[in-house]
Design a protein around this motif. Structure first.
Motif, short mmCIF file in Angstrom:
data_model
loop_
_atom_site.label_atom_id
_atom_site.label_comp_id
_atom_site.label_asym_id
_atom_site.label_seq_id
_atom_site.Cartn_x
_atom_site.Cartn_y
_atom_site.Cartn_z
N ARG A 55 0.80 -1.22 0.00
CA ARG A 55 0.00 0.00 0.00
C ARG A 55 0.85 1.28 0.00
N GLN A 56 2.07 1.19 0.48
CA GLN A 56 2.96 2.35 0.49
C GLN A 56 4.39 1.83 0.43
N GLU A 57 5.26 2.60 -0.24
CA GLU A 57 6.60 2.10 -0.51
C GLU A 57 7.42 1.84 0.75
N GLY A 58 7.16 2.60 1.82
CA GLY A 58 7.87 2.34 3.07
C GLY A 58 7.52 0.96 3.60
N GLY A 59 6.23 0.59 3.54
CA GLY A 59 5.82 -0.74 3.98
C GLY A 59 6.40 -1.82 3.09
N ALA A 60 6.44 -1.58 1.78
CA ALA A 60 7.01 -2.55 0.85
C ALA A 60 8.49 -2.79 1.13
N ALA A 61 9.22 -1.71 1.37
CA ALA A 61 10.66 -1.84 1.65
C ALA A 61 10.91 -2.56 2.96
N TYR A 62 10.10 -2.28 3.97
CA TYR A 62 10.21 -3.01 5.24
C TYR A 62 9.97 -4.50 5.04
N MET A 63 8.95 -4.85 4.24
CA MET A 63 8.66 -6.27 4.00
C MET A 63 9.83 -6.95 3.30
N PRO A 74 18.66 -11.82 -0.73
CA PRO A 74 18.22 -10.43 -0.84
C PRO A 74 16.71 -10.29 -0.95
N GLY A 75 16.14 -9.44 -0.09
CA GLY A 75 14.74 -9.08 -0.24
C GLY A 75 14.61 -8.13 -1.41
N ILE A 76 13.61 -8.33 -2.26
CA ILE A 76 13.47 -7.56 -3.50
C ILE A 76 12.29 -6.61 -3.39
N CYS A 77 12.53 -5.35 -3.73
CA CYS A 77 11.48 -4.34 -3.68
C CYS A 77 11.52 -3.51 -4.96
N PHE A 78 10.35 -3.26 -5.54
CA PHE A 78 10.22 -2.41 -6.72
C PHE A 78 9.37 -1.19 -6.36
N VAL A 79 9.88 -0.01 -6.67
CA VAL A 79 9.11 1.22 -6.44
C VAL A 79 9.33 2.15 -7.62
N THR A 80 8.42 3.09 -7.76
CA THR A 80 8.54 4.05 -8.84
C THR A 80 9.48 5.18 -8.45
N ASN A 87 9.93 7.41 -0.31
CA ASN A 87 9.18 6.62 0.67
C ASN A 87 9.92 5.35 1.04
N ALA A 88 10.54 4.70 0.05
CA ALA A 88 11.21 3.42 0.29
C ALA A 88 12.54 3.56 1.00
N SER A 89 13.05 4.77 1.12
CA SER A 89 14.39 4.95 1.66
C SER A 89 14.51 4.45 3.10
N ILE A 90 13.42 4.46 3.87
CA ILE A 90 13.49 4.00 5.25
C ILE A 90 13.87 2.52 5.31
N GLY A 91 13.38 1.74 4.35
CA GLY A 91 13.74 0.32 4.31
C GLY A 91 15.20 0.11 3.96
N VAL A 92 15.74 0.96 3.09
CA VAL A 92 17.15 0.88 2.73
C VAL A 92 18.02 1.23 3.93
N HIS A 93 17.67 2.28 4.63
CA HIS A 93 18.41 2.68 5.84
C HIS A 93 18.39 1.56 6.87
N LEU A 104 16.80 -2.82 -3.95
CA LEU A 104 15.70 -1.92 -4.30
C LEU A 104 15.85 -1.52 -5.76
N PHE A 105 14.84 -1.83 -6.56
CA PHE A 105 14.79 -1.40 -7.95
C PHE A 105 13.88 -0.17 -8.04
N VAL A 106 14.41 0.89 -8.62
CA VAL A 106 13.69 2.16 -8.66
C VAL A 106 13.53 2.60 -10.10
N GLY A 107 12.32 2.95 -10.50
CA GLY A 107 12.11 3.53 -11.82
C GLY A 107 12.86 4.85 -11.95
N GLN A 108 13.23 5.19 -13.17
CA GLN A 108 13.99 6.42 -13.42
C GLN A 108 13.54 7.01 -14.75
N VAL A 109 13.68 8.33 -14.86
CA VAL A 109 13.37 8.99 -16.13
C VAL A 109 14.32 8.46 -17.20
#
Length: 571
Positions: A55-63, A74-80, A87-93, A104-109
């Motif tokens: 539901r939110q990238e912070g929760g996804a990264a924690y999972m 490695p736990g795998i997380c995809f975020v935009t 939002n996902a940075s808290i899981g990385v920290h 963590l895979f992050v979309g990029q321009v």
């Protein structure tokens, strides 16, 4: 010899195929248009990879971080891009400070828009530079297998940790005829024979040695090997702060958790030790109570420090002996070691054990509801292999004091002290082992930081039990505030919703408990519902907010601080 190349594929297809080859069985995500080819490619791997819609990238990264803790993979997380990444940075920290393998895979321009401050554009190398082991951007479609293989290797080697890979849109939409790379192999460091011989000599000379375990990479086999070693060498065993899963607390040599809120007896035992054998742990601030229990840079005790990353040895502490080794390899090497000391240390082990067992008895608590008694009841009722998760806050001291953790997978607790972790971690644990009993302890503030992930528990029918400690304030900060600025509380209290009604909106079970006598039956009702319906159950614990921690009240903190202020020369 000519090498066969697969037909041309887009970047998303190449990447997801690589994830499958590297053994990924589950990934956590919040969908975004920036990585649509990856999302589409998942259609071809539903037999092997389960995407979890968060539901939110912070929760996804924690999972994902919890998955890394549970599996060692490695736990795998995809975020935009942009907001998703922040939002996902808290899981990385969390993964970095907890030494957890994660990618963590992050979309990029697209590269055609890069460095124009395009929509949601961020330079992820700068953003995550000091938060991850490696940050990179894959600018060519044909190099995706190379980058992904390196990410798995970096995340799991030495001191495990997080990797961040940015995925420009043109890389994902582009096509390439490129071969897949084989599954990564993990590199492990091993202790040398000379180092092991010197360690045995130091242990034989010591009169009051202490064994401290922590860090990541522990397995049941490694714990059993260390337990046998502790028996032969007559060593009391402590676990580093929030690393209680590193040892079976039922074992006769177990002496408790070392770090903030440890018992006075255990603190004195570590201070009086003439040798500390630290295995897998960095000996961080929390474990050493601000680098005082084991002083930095030169400890009072002799220090044998075993760690998988050579860069950590000597960085904070000057050890008597530093050994570069993974915990698994070190544990295997212990099987061949035999003590040579003549004097028995068995009595010291028995005293340490007796002190630890005494600490499991509930301390007095104010009001009609004793959190101490409730936590002790949970310990008695849960099966040994149950998983207990927490976020951050004084409430976490209750399971950490009264729960006897038995090994890997039984505790998920962020050593980084990240709030909002408990619920996503519980979801990840239940997904990993649906038959395991999973209980989440959460403060009222901590719980509300990721309460939205109840939707994941509902969607995937996960029967977890949640204990929400409702005292209507940021309790840990209130305790600090009363200590430093007594009787001047401000900006720390809040009004809570009825949590029992919120959980019902997610199809779960909710009940409020206000008396100790009612807790046992309520806990059994919650467990029974979670097991039967495979949906979350929540108990809202309403108690006297003066009871801020096991054996401690805000009133006592305030009175002590006021007395110190009245007599500053004696503070």
């Amino acid at each position: 010899m000519t090498r066969a190349f697969p037909p041309a594929r887009n970047g998303g297809q190449i990447l997801v195929q690589q994830l499958r080859i590297h053994g990924v069985r589950r990934l956590f995500m919040v969908a975004g248009e920036s990585y649509l080819p990856c999302i589409d490619a998942l259609n071809d791997h539903t037999d092997a990879i389960q995407p979890i819609v968060c539901r939110q990238e912070g929760g996804a990264a924690y999972m994902a971080e919890a998955y890394g803790k549970l599996t060692g993979e490695p736990g795998i997380c995809f975020v935009t891009r942009g907001p998703g990444a922040t939002n996902a940075s808290i899981g990385v920290h969390t993964a970095f400070q907890d030494s957890t393998p994660m990618i963590l895979f992050v979309g990029q321009v697209g590269n055609d828009f890069y460095e124009r401050e395009a929509f949601q554009e961020i330079d992820y190398r700068r953003m995550f530079g000091q938060m991850a082991k490696w940050v990179a951007q894959i600018d060519r479609t044909d190099r995706i297998p190379e980058y992904v293989a390196r990410a798995f290797s970096v995340a799991t080697s030495g001191r495990p940790g997080p990797v961040v890979l940015a995925l420009p849109e043109d890389t994902l939409w582009g096509t390439a005829n490129v071969p897949d790379l084989p599954r990564y192999t993990r590199s492990q460091s091993h202790p040398g024979a000379a180092d092991l011989a010197r360690m045995v000599a130091l242990l034989d000379q010591a009169q009051r040695p202490f064994l401290m375990l922590g860090g990541s990479g522990w397995t049941r086999h490694a714990i059993d090997q260390v337990a046998s070693f502790a028996e032969r060498f007559e060593l009391p065993v402590g676990t580093a702060w929030r690393r209680l899963e590193c040892y079976d607390q039922r074992h006769a040599n177990a002496a408790g958790q070392v770090g903030w809120a440890m018992t006075p007896e255990l603190r004195q035992r570590v201070l009086d030790a003439d040798l500390v054998l630290a295995v897998g742990t960095r000996l961080g601030e929390a474990t050493t109570e601000g680098y005082t229990l084991v002083e930095s840079p030169l400890p009072r005790q002799q220090l044998v420090h075993v760690y998988p990353d050579a860069a950590e040895l000597g960085r904070v502490y000057a050890p008597t002996l530093g050994i570069v080794s993974s915990v698994a390899a070190f544990a295997d090497a212990l099987a061949a070691l035999q003590p040579g000391h003549a004097a028995s240390r068995g009595e010291a082990v028995r005293r340490a054990r007796a002190d630890y067992l005494a600490s499991l008895q509930p301390l007095p608590a104010p009001g009609e509801f004793s959190l101490d008694a409730a936590a002790a009841h949970v310990n008695a009722q849960l099966p040994p292999g149950a998983c207990v998760t927490v976020g951050a806050g004084n409430y976490a001291l209750y399971p950490h004091r009264y729960r006897q953790f038995t090994g890997p997978g039984t505790s998920l607790a962020p050593t980084v002290g990240a709030m909002g972790y408990g619920l996503p971690a519980a979801i990840s644990a239940k997904l990993q082992d649906p038959a395991q009993t999973v209980v989440c302890y959460a403060g009222d503030g901590c719980f509300q930081m990721n309460m939205q992930e109840l939707g994941v528990a509902m969607q995937y029918r996960l029967g977890i039990v949640i204990l929400v400690f409702n005292n209507g304030m940021w309790g840990t900060i209130r305790a600090h505030q009363e200590r430093e600025f007594p009787a001047r509380p401000i900006a720390l209290g809040f009004d809570n919703p009825d949590f029992t009604q919120i959980i019902k909106g997610y199809g779960g079970y909710g009940e409020a408990v206000e008396r100790t006598a009612d807790f046992g039956a309520a806990f059994e009702r919650a467990r029974a519902f979670a097991d039967r319906e495979r949906l979350p159950a929540l108990l809202e614990l309403r108690y006297d907010p003066d009871g801020i921690a096991p054996g401690l009240t805000l009133a006592a903190i305030r009175q002590g601080a006021l007395a110190a202020h009245d007599h500053p020369t004696h503070s």
